[in-house]
Each structure stands twice: as structure tokens, then as C-alpha cells.
Write a protein that holds these residues in place. Structure first.
Motif, PDB file in Angstrom:
ATOM      1  N   VAL A  41       0.839  -1.201   0.000  1.00  0.00           N
ATOM      2  CA  VAL A  41       0.000   0.000   0.000  1.00  0.00           C
ATOM      3  C   VAL A  41       0.871   1.247   0.000  1.00  0.00           C
ATOM      4  N   GLU A  42       1.889   1.249   0.859  1.00  0.00           N
ATOM      5  CA  GLU A  42       2.754   2.434   0.967  1.00  0.00           C
ATOM      6  C   GLU A  42       3.612   2.633  -0.272  1.00  0.00           C
ATOM      7  N   GLN A  43       4.157   1.519  -0.808  1.00  0.00           N
ATOM      8  CA  GLN A  43       5.139   1.632  -1.889  1.00  0.00           C
ATOM      9  C   GLN A  43       4.522   1.594  -3.291  1.00  0.00           C
ATOM     10  N   ILE A  44       3.347   1.013  -3.410  1.00  0.00           N
ATOM     11  CA  ILE A  44       2.732   0.904  -4.747  1.00  0.00           C
ATOM     12  C   ILE A  44       1.465   1.749  -4.828  1.00  0.00           C
ATOM     13  N   TRP A  45       0.483   1.404  -4.012  1.00  0.00           N
ATOM     14  CA  TRP A  45      -0.838   2.021  -4.182  1.00  0.00           C
ATOM     15  C   TRP A  45      -0.857   3.510  -3.867  1.00  0.00           C
ATOM     16  N   LYS A  46       0.022   3.943  -2.966  1.00  0.00           N
ATOM     17  CA  LYS A  46       0.056   5.376  -2.649  1.00  0.00           C
ATOM     18  C   LYS A  46       1.086   6.134  -3.473  1.00  0.00           C
ATOM     19  N   LYS A  47       1.781   5.449  -4.364  1.00  0.00           N
ATOM     20  CA  LYS A  47       2.819   6.126  -5.140  1.00  0.00           C
ATOM     21  C   LYS A  47       2.670   5.959  -6.646  1.00  0.00           C
ATOM     22  N   GLU A  48       1.874   4.976  -7.070  1.00  0.00           N
ATOM     23  CA  GLU A  48       1.786   4.674  -8.497  1.00  0.00           C
ATOM     24  C   GLU A  48       0.510   5.247  -9.113  1.00  0.00           C
ATOM     25  N   TRP A  49       0.550   5.367 -10.441  1.00  0.00           N
ATOM     26  CA  TRP A  49      -0.652   5.726 -11.189  1.00  0.00           C
ATOM     27  C   TRP A  49      -1.564   4.506 -11.285  1.00  0.00           C
ATOM     28  N   ILE A 156      -8.860   7.011 -17.220  1.00  0.00           N
ATOM     29  CA  ILE A 156      -8.660   7.962 -16.121  1.00  0.00           C
ATOM     30  C   ILE A 156      -7.719   7.333 -15.093  1.00  0.00           C
ATOM     31  N   TRP A 157      -6.621   8.018 -14.832  1.00  0.00           N
ATOM     32  CA  TRP A 157      -5.621   7.523 -13.886  1.00  0.00           C
ATOM     33  C   TRP A 157      -5.470   8.527 -12.756  1.00  0.00           C
ATOM     34  N   ILE A 158      -5.295   8.026 -11.556  1.00  0.00           N
ATOM     35  CA  ILE A 158      -5.055   8.931 -10.429  1.00  0.00           C
ATOM     36  C   ILE A 158      -3.785   8.505  -9.696  1.00  0.00           C
ATOM     37  N   ASN A 159      -3.246   9.447  -8.948  1.00  0.00           N
ATOM     38  CA  ASN A 159      -2.043   9.165  -8.154  1.00  0.00           C
ATOM     39  C   ASN A 159      -2.132   9.979  -6.865  1.00  0.00           C
ATOM     40  N   LEU A 160      -1.956   9.327  -5.736  1.00  0.00           N
ATOM     41  CA  LEU A 160      -2.029  10.025  -4.445  1.00  0.00           C
ATOM     42  C   LEU A 160      -0.735  10.740  -4.111  1.00  0.00           C
ATOM     43  N   ASP A 161       0.323  10.487  -4.893  1.00  0.00           N
ATOM     44  CA  ASP A 161       1.630  11.052  -4.599  1.00  0.00           C
ATOM     45  C   ASP A 161       1.858  12.319  -5.432  1.00  0.00           C
ATOM     46  N   ASP A 162       1.954  13.449  -4.759  1.00  0.00           N
ATOM     47  CA  ASP A 162       2.167  14.711  -5.474  1.00  0.00           C
ATOM     48  C   ASP A 162       3.502  14.746  -6.204  1.00  0.00           C
ATOM     49  N   ASP A 163       4.451  13.931  -5.771  1.00  0.00           N
ATOM     50  CA  ASP A 163       5.802  13.984  -6.353  1.00  0.00           C
ATOM     51  C   ASP A 163       6.041  12.918  -7.422  1.00  0.00           C
ATOM     52  N   ALA A 164       5.056  12.109  -7.706  1.00  0.00           N
ATOM     53  CA  ALA A 164       5.258  11.048  -8.709  1.00  0.00           C
ATOM     54  C   ALA A 164       5.493  11.662 -10.082  1.00  0.00           C
ATOM     55  N   PRO A 165       6.383  11.073 -10.889  1.00  0.00           N
ATOM     56  CA  PRO A 165       6.565  11.585 -12.249  1.00  0.00           C
ATOM     57  C   PRO A 165       5.300  11.376 -13.067  1.00  0.00           C
ATOM     58  N   PRO A 166       5.084  12.191 -14.093  1.00  0.00           N
ATOM     59  CA  PRO A 166       3.860  12.056 -14.902  1.00  0.00           C
ATOM     60  C   PRO A 166       3.768  10.693 -15.567  1.00  0.00           C
TER      61      PRO A 166
END
Ligand code: FES
Length: 262
Positions: A41-49, A156-166
Motif C-alpha cells: 500500500v505504501e510503496q505501490i498504491w500510494k505512489k503509483e498511477w 482515467i488515472w489517479i495518483n495520491l503522490d504529489d511527487d510522482a513523475p507524470p
């Protein structure tokens, strides 16, 4: 760090050293360990598109659908400016949800059921009854938090991480493969399939990534145009794989496929 987590992490790490044609499978703990799931959850779901839908689910201004994504209740909504946004549904007053997960439809605004604070389609607070009596209350500074959202190939893709690359630059190589799914007016959404699986999320992903089951589960649908004997998995870098199958445009097996899945 719990010992089983240490083992499961090193097991995954060792797999990266193996040749791709050497069979290998995950440990049972990769599917059952609560600690490993929390790590995912921390490393994938909260950081990935993560793909959450198709633009044709929200074609008009005010169209929305609400989801629970990890621990975030969200609404995907098309605003008055035609932009699609991912907004938190947690009211800024006392945290009641302004839309329950699973809700969908068309709205002019989102009204909190607790004290009727009303938010616009862009998340901005539009009204808060009787709060004008509070001298320091400024509705202009209050809005539902917005999360990152990208549209890629009408998905439609979402990402919870503001710093994730596009997202789009990472999927450039996939554009060519996606081209066969486009009609003159873009992608076609033939059907919506919404189901909750009782199991670890990887079980569902693994099922979608293999074509070995076409000849069994889907022998009256997918197998007819994408037979198991022709399926080849292609791996591209660290991000994605796809099936290589002969494609027959215009063949509609949607109803058969959905009935097989029930
Ligand atoms: S909790 Fe939403 S208006 Fe009070």
C-alpha cells in the motif's frame, strides 16, 4: 522489521536476478502477510498511477462516480470547465462523506448530509449555512482536496503522490499497441465490469496478465479470437507486459465474456 517481511522482500529481490525463462512463483506470504500488504500500500498504491475508469463514464458536466481508493474516499467528476478531477469526498467541516463510495450520477454540487455545506464540482466550498455569523470564517479558502489525475488513451488515472513523475512519458511505447483499440472517435467502452474479488489484489492482476486460461474459462469468447496457443507475453522494462494476440476488429464477444465472469 518483522522477519517474514524481511524474507518476503529478499525473496522478491532475488527474483530480479533470475532469467525470465526460468519459472518462479511468489511465496504464499506475498498474498497473505498483512505486513507485506501494508508495504505494498505504501510503496505501490500510494505512489503509483492507478487506472480508475474511462472518460465515457463521465461524458457530461456534473457526471461523477465515487470510489474508495486505499483509504481515500474519492469522487471522479467532470467540472463546469469540462475538466475531470479526483476530489476527496471528506467534508472539511467534520469529516462526513459528501458522496458515498459506489455512488454515481450527475450533480450540480456535492452537499454534505451532516450540516449541508455545499461544494462545487471543482471542490470549492460554495455555501455553509449560518457560518456568516462567524467573523473569521472564509469559505474561499476551503475546498475538497484534489488529487493528481491524468487522462491517457481515454482512461482515467489517479495518483495520491504529489511527487510522482507524470504517467504519459512512461507509457510511450504502449501507444502503438493501444492504437488497435481506437475507432474514429477514440476509444470505445463496450461494457463496465465492476466486481469485488475476495482475495489478494495480485491474484486478480495475475489473472489478467495471462492468456493461459482463455481455452478454459473463455472458450466461447476470448478463445475464439485470441486462442491460448497464440498468446505471447511481452515484457517492457519494469512497468508493464502485454499479450500479443491476433486481433479481429468488429468482433463483439462482450456479452458472452460478461456472462462467463458471473
Ligand atoms: S460535516 Fe459536512 S457540513 Fe458538517
Amino acid at each position: 522489521m518483522p522477519s517474514d517481511l524481511t524474507h518476503l522482500r529478499s525473496s522478491i529481490g532475488a527474483s530480479l536476478e533470475r532469467p525470465v525463462d526460468e519459472p518462479w512463483t511468489l511465496d504464499p506470504g506475498h498474498y497473505t502477510s498483512p505486513d507485506y500488504y501494508d508495504l505494498e500500500v505504501e510503496q505501490i498504491w500510494k505512489k503509483e498511477w492507478i487506472c480508475v475508469g474511462h472518460v465515457k463514464e463521465v461524458p457530461n458536466v456534473g457526471d461523477f462516480f465515487s470510489i474508495q481508493f486505499v483509504n481515500e474516499p474519492l469522487v471522479i467528476v467532470r467540472g463546469a470547465d469540462a475538466q475531470i478531477r479526483a476530489l476527496s469526498t471528506v467534508c472539511r467541516h467534520r469529516l462526513m462523506l459528501v458522496a458515498e463510495p459506489g455512488a454515481c450520477g450527475n450533480a450540480n454540487s456535492f452537499v454534505c448530509p451532516y450540516h449541508r455545506w455545499t461544494y462545487g464540482l471543482d471542490g470549492q466550498l460554495k455555501s455553509a449555512l449560518h457560518m456568516e455569523r462567524h467573523r473569521d470564517f472564509d469559505p474561499s479558502g476551503i475546498s475538497l482536496p484534489e488529487f493528481r489525475l491524468e487522462i491517457w488513451n481515454d482512461l482515467i488515472w489517479i495518483n495520491l503522490d504529489d511527487d510522482a513523475p507524470p504517467l504519459a512519458p512512461r507509457l510511450v511505447e504502449l501507444e502503438e499497441a493501444m492504437a488497435v483499440y481506437k475507432g474514429p472517435e477514440g476509444g470505445v467502452m463496450a461494457a463496465l465490469y465492476d466486481k469485488t474479488w475476495k482475495g489478494n489484489w495480485k491474484s486478480q492482476v495475475e489473472n489478467n496478465l495471462e492468456g493461459y486460461h482463455h481455452m478454459g474459462m473463455h472458450q466461447q469468447s476470448i478463445e475464439l479470437y485470441s486462442p491460448t496457443k497464440n498468446v505471447t507475453n511481452l515484457t517492457h522494462g519494469e512497468y508493464w507486459t502485454r499479450h500479443q494476440v491476433p486481433y479481429e476488429r468488429g468482433r463483439d464477444v462482450t456479452e458472452t465474456l460478461l456472462s462467463e465472469a458471473d
